[in-house]
Design a protein around this motif. Structure first.
Motif, PDB file in Angstrom:
ATOM      1  N   UNK A  29      -5.390  -4.368 -12.803  1.00  0.00           N
ATOM      2  CA  UNK A  29      -4.375  -5.423 -12.660  1.00  0.00           C
ATOM      3  C   UNK A  29      -3.517  -5.232 -11.415  1.00  0.00           C
ATOM      4  N   UNK A  30      -3.516  -4.018 -10.833  1.00  0.00           N
ATOM      5  CA  UNK A  30      -2.687  -3.737  -9.662  1.00  0.00           C
ATOM      6  C   UNK A  30      -3.448  -3.899  -8.362  1.00  0.00           C
ATOM      7  N   UNK A  31      -4.738  -4.220  -8.426  1.00  0.00           N
ATOM      8  CA  UNK A  31      -5.530  -4.359  -7.205  1.00  0.00           C
ATOM      9  C   UNK A  31      -5.251  -5.724  -6.590  1.00  0.00           C
ATOM     10  N   UNK A  32      -4.786  -5.792  -5.327  1.00  0.00           N
ATOM     11  CA  UNK A  32      -4.510  -7.089  -4.700  1.00  0.00           C
ATOM     12  C   UNK A  32      -5.801  -7.897  -4.542  1.00  0.00           C
ATOM     13  N   UNK A  46      -3.845  -0.676   0.611  1.00  0.00           N
ATOM     14  CA  UNK A  46      -3.715   0.121  -0.609  1.00  0.00           C
ATOM     15  C   UNK A  46      -4.802   1.192  -0.668  1.00  0.00           C
ATOM     16  N   UNK A  47      -6.019   0.823  -0.329  1.00  0.00           N
ATOM     17  CA  UNK A  47      -7.139   1.771  -0.340  1.00  0.00           C
ATOM     18  C   UNK A  47      -6.855   2.948   0.585  1.00  0.00           C
ATOM     19  N   UNK A  48      -6.409   2.658   1.796  1.00  0.00           N
ATOM     20  CA  UNK A  48      -6.149   3.741   2.752  1.00  0.00           C
ATOM     21  C   UNK A  48      -4.972   4.597   2.311  1.00  0.00           C
ATOM     22  N   UNK A  91       0.806  -1.210   0.000  1.00  0.00           N
ATOM     23  CA  UNK A  91       0.000   0.000   0.000  1.00  0.00           C
ATOM     24  C   UNK A  91       0.836   1.255   0.000  1.00  0.00           C
ATOM     25  N   UNK A  92       1.918   1.265   0.771  1.00  0.00           N
ATOM     26  CA  UNK A  92       2.772   2.455   0.820  1.00  0.00           C
ATOM     27  C   UNK A  92       3.542   2.645  -0.480  1.00  0.00           C
ATOM     28  N   UNK A  93       3.882   1.541  -1.138  1.00  0.00           N
ATOM     29  CA  UNK A  93       4.534   1.676  -2.446  1.00  0.00           C
ATOM     30  C   UNK A  93       3.605   2.379  -3.428  1.00  0.00           C
ATOM     31  N   UNK A  94       2.317   2.019  -3.384  1.00  0.00           N
ATOM     32  CA  UNK A  94       1.348   2.701  -4.241  1.00  0.00           C
ATOM     33  C   UNK A  94       1.198   4.163  -3.828  1.00  0.00           C
ATOM     34  N   UNK A  95       1.249   4.427  -2.513  1.00  0.00           N
ATOM     35  CA  UNK A  95       1.146   5.801  -2.026  1.00  0.00           C
ATOM     36  C   UNK A  95       2.342   6.630  -2.515  1.00  0.00           C
TER      37      UNK A  95
END
Length: 916
Positions: A352-355, A364-366, A149-153
């Motif tokens: 495709x990136x949604x776990x 990831x959502x948060x 999630x933080x990587x996406x952030x």
């Protein structure tokens, strides 16, 4: 002394510039769990789960107490850093600015309100806090979910930085970096837009247009999708040379606007609106939230939407909305995972990136919503557990929930205020009714109005239905409607007896004035199997043509008795449906069973056609007549789409057929679902439908059906790891097929028994059964069944290290699969060839085969096989020294195993990750 905590890299702590020793990884994980949500209490069970996941040691609590004690000792001399214990759990109260993660988020939030030159400095300072992957060195599902999630952030922060730099006109400074980023992230449309802008501004219009075409082709080839509207508009602007005027829309993050239309008629509720205003006022801490709770039909959704539309300007970054269907009488509530997946795509995360696992989705959502001023409306929640994963962690987001339950759990753990919604006051109910029938009519018939309002008892749903019925006949006296209400009985709703009489009267008043064909359609639809009904299924149920069924449904839509929740699919409100089903039993009993039989046969007939597209090579005699040559599906994608949309209806139809004792249709419906369930890894569902089918076959005393259902139930048991039960049922299927002289059934049973023996570690017996199946199938002349048998025999030959035989069998299988264009069979055979190459030590060839297999499984939606191949790919990467790739593959496999409820497989692979 100054204190600094670091989570954006290895977990570290500094006091006065001197690093503090934090101990081993699990002890540092405890500190990270407390710091990830500072000033929020963490229960002991939560901490145990975050440190050890679902495999805690026997003395986990005692061990955790030791970790907490040593962490307390490490900061014993530091003022203001004390791990407190309360009844609700442990908390580490610190200033968020001393934790790099929260300083990162704070800088990003601040940058969004700053002038661009200042904002650039803030964003770059935020990105400079990263020293590597977050929580480096920590293992476990929680740490991995947070890390992802933080990587996406961080990625979103980089894209935000790019936007700022481009607005400043400094495209030359980031052009090279944007090009490199686009190479690594070719499907990110926001990044593509940024690169196109930079290229165009650099005088490279041709390159900008070329990059758009590259992205368009990649999206089509890999996702089967076109570029989004923003990227398409940017393309047109580049062609027109007008990027400098309107480019912001092309590079901005998506702004979801998902609120449904506000109800046309809304009255009163001033006190409740004021309480929601207060509860959802901006907060500097956790997300402000409120819940509107009350009985069915009390107007909870109307109130929530009215407030949301009134407050929309407070949430410039968008509004998310989901109907959680917590009390739908025909199906389960919507899972948080489904809702989060849709929310993430609406917020710009590529599908495709949604776990797949809920915890990773939540993280990831948060992360994605952090710092955004968003409103999240969660309608019709079942309970606290359904809502918890959907709560943002950012104080800039607000959450509004509606539910029939009081959600006491959320009130206790999150201090959430609730707004109790009772019935309307007399004045409010009168005003609402006047909105339907007009003030003049209300004035002319005061006694009738009083009687109608008495029957409605202030329930907004009742007032709305009565009002719509009266408005439809403006020339009828209201006294006639009052008379109908007095003649009606009560509606017996379980758990809502106080509403029963009024609701039945309300629905009866509407039903009785429907034209007979429309009334009949309304009643029969109430008894239809499944959560909703397509127009084609409605036509079968009603015994009408599809155009006539649509016409009848249109009348019911106009009366607000059904609604299209998606085009062509109709759903009734749960209370309306209960009443409609009563009317079907009481008023249309003679034709009810015939209508239900028609719709069940429709589902079986069309389901068999869909299954025939997915796997056209087997037609067991127990299924009866063959599927028509033209099943009406354009291809596999079309069949899969139909099966996904009708899945709940097919399952409900099978249960209905079993209750009525409709014999063959019960196992026909099970067969219809078989390939879809296998590919999706829906093992529990597959067991359920074949158990029902097997019981029906026993009651029917049909040996062919007994053989078929024993085979498929045994195969499902094998997938569910009940090998003893699987073996028993499969041997029964083998004997029944042998007695019936059915070589196809014998071959099928042998193939499934081979798989059971493999799971037991007896590869020699597995090869024996596979070879018997192959011998039989070579005599039947069905090439693709022979291909599957060749692949299976080749697999077991490989496991016994007879690689020449394995290559020969699998090579022949691949040739047949290619000849027939069967992507699923090609992928399965590629997986076998990858394993053979791995055993031979040819790692590059093995990786190539495995990657081709994964692409094929992805194409046909075979998630079950995809997960197994990922684990084998990881084995080859490990053998080749590609340890990072191996770890990534194993983590993805764990996620898929968990999503498919393959818990032993998930535990086994997770243990490999811990030992790595």
């Amino acid at each position: 002394m100054s204190v600094e905590f670091q989570l954006l890299g290895e977990v570290r702590a500094w006091v006065g510039g001197v690093e503090v020793g934090l101990g081993h990884a699990r002890q540092r994980c405890v500190l990270a769990a407390l710091l990830a949500e500072p000033n929020r209490r963490q229960g002991l069970d939560v901490l145990v789960d975050r440190v050890w996941g679902d495999r805690p040691p026997r003395q986990a609590r005692s061990t955790l107490y030791g970790y907490l004690y040593r962490l307390r000792q490490a900061f014993a001399d530091v003022t203001g850093v004390v791990i407190d214990r309360t009844q609700a759990g442990y908390v580490l109260p610190v200033d968020e600015d001393v934790v790099d993660l929260h300083r990162f988020r704070g800088l990003l939030r601040r940058s969004r309100g700053e002038e661009d030159r200042v904002a650039r400095a803030s964003v770059e300072e935020a990105l400079g806090l990263w020293r590597g992957p977050a929580l480096s060195g920590l293992g476990g599902a929680w740490a991995e979910a947070v890390r992802r999630g933080l990587a996406q952030e961080r990625w979103q922060a980089v894209l935000h930085r790019n936007d700022v730099v481009l607005r400043l006109g400094r495209h030359g400074e980031v052009l090279a970096e944007l090009s490199a980023m686009a190479e690594e992230n070719p499907l990110d449309e926001r990044l593509a837009g940024q690169l196109i802008v930079a290229l165009h501004r650099s005088g490279r219009q041709a390159d900008a247009l070329h990059h758009y075409q590259v992205v368009r082709r990649r999206l089509a080839e890999e996702l089967g999708a076109d570029p989004g509207p923003d990227l398409r508009e940017l393309h047109q602007l580049v062609l027109a040379g007008e990027v400098s005027v309107r480019e912001e829309r092309a590079v901005a993050a998506p702004t979801p606007r998902e609120l449904p239309a506000v109800p046309r008629l809304f009255v009163g509720r001033a006190d409740q609106l004021a309480r929601i205003d207060k509860a959802l006022a901006p907060s500097g801490g956790a997300s402000p939230m409120s819940a509107v709770v009350g009985p069915a039909g009390s107007g909870k959704t109307s109130l929530a939407l009215h407030w949301a539309h009134r407050a929309v300007e407070r949430f410039p970054d968008g509004q998310l909305h989901a109907d959680l269907r917590g009390f739908d009488p025909t199906g389960p509530p919507v899972s948080p995972s489904v809702v989060m997946g849709r929310f993430l795509t609406a917020l710009g995360v590529p599908a495709a990136s949604v776990p797949t696992e809920v915890e990773a989705q939540t993280a990831l959502y948060r992360s994605v919503v952090a710092g955004r001023r968003l409103l999240v409306v969660l309608d019709n929640a079942r309970d606290t557990d359904q809502v918890l994963p959907l709560l943002p962690g950012s104080g800039t987001c607000a959450v509004l929930i509606t539910s029939r339950h009081r959600l006491i759990g959320l009130a206790a753990t999150h201090g959430m205020p609730t707004v109790e919604l009772d019935v309307l006051s007399d004045a409010e109910a009168r005003e609402l009714l006047a909105g339907h029938v007009g003030a003049q009519r209300m004035h002319e018939e005061p006694d009738a109005v009083a009687a109608l309002l008495e029957w409605c008892a202030g329930l907004p749903l009742a007032v709305a239905v009565i009002g719509a019925r009266a408005a439809a006949y403006p020339d009828f006296p209201l006294d006639a409607l009052v008379a109908e209400l007095h003649e009606a009985d009560g509606l017996d709703l379980p758990g809502a007896t106080e509403l029963s009489a009024s609701l039945r009267a309300v629905f009866a008043a509407s039903y009785r004035v429907l034209p007979p064909p429309v009334a009949r359609a309304f009643a029969l639809l109430g008894a239809a199997p499944g959560p909703d009904t397509s127009s084609a299924a409605a036509a079968e149920l009603l015994g009408e043509s599809t155009p006539r069924a649509r016409q009848l449904l249109g009348h019911l839509e106009n009366w607000h008795l059904v609604r299209q929740h998606v085009p062509g699919r109709y759903r009734m409100h749960d209370l309306v449906r209960l009443y409609a089903a009563e009317r079907a039993r009481d008023d249309h009993r003679a034709e009810l069973e015939a209508g239900l039989r028609r719709v069940v046969l429709h589902y079986a007939r069309t389901g068999l056609a869909a299954e025939g597209v997915l796997y056209p090579y087997e037609d067991p005699s127990a299924l009866g007549e063959s599927v028509p040559a033209d099943p009406g599906f354009a291809g596999e994608a079309d069949a899969l789409t139909w099966l996904a949309s009708e899945y709940g209806c097919l399952s409900a139809a099978q249960e209905l057929a079993a209750r009525h004792g409709w014999g063959a249709v019960v196992w026909q419906l099970a067969w219809s679902l078989d390939t879809f369930q296998r590919r999706q890894g829906l093992i529990d569902d597959q067991l359920a439908v074949w158990r029902v089918a097997m019981e029906a076959a026993e009651r029917a005393d049909d040996d062919a059906a007994r053989a078929l259902t024993s085979w498929r139930f045994g195969s499902a048991l094998a997938r569910g790891a009940d090998l003893a039960g699987a073996s028993r049922h499969l041997h029964r299927a083998l004997e029944l097929s042998r007695a019936a002289g059915d070589p196809s059934g014998r071959a099928s049973a042998h193939q499934s028994l081979a798989w059971v023996h493999e799971q037991r570690g007896d590869d020699k017996s597995a090869l024996d059964h596979a070879t018997r199946a192959l011998t039989i199938l070579r005599t039947l002349g069905v090439e693709m069944r022979e291909a599957h048998a060749l692949n299976q025999a080749g697999w077991y030959a490989a496991k016994l290290h007879d690689l020449p035989l394995a290559r020969a069998h699998c090579g022949a299988a691949l040739d047949l699969a290619r000849r027939h264009g069967d992507l699923d069979a090609q992928a399965r055979t590629r997986d076998s060839l990858g394993y053979i190459a791995h055993l031979a030590g040819d790692h590059d060839e093995a990786i190539t085969h495995y990657e081709q297999a994964l692409a094929g499984f992805h194409e046909v939606g075979a998630l079950y096989d995809y997960a197994d191949t990922l684990e084998r790919l990881a084995d080859t990467h490990t053998a080749a020294g590609h340890h990072d790739r191996a770890t990534a593959a194993l983590r993805r496999a764990v996620s898929l195993f968990l999503s498919q409820h393959r818990i032993p497989d998930a535990h086994r692979v997770a243990a490999r990750l811990e030992d790595a």
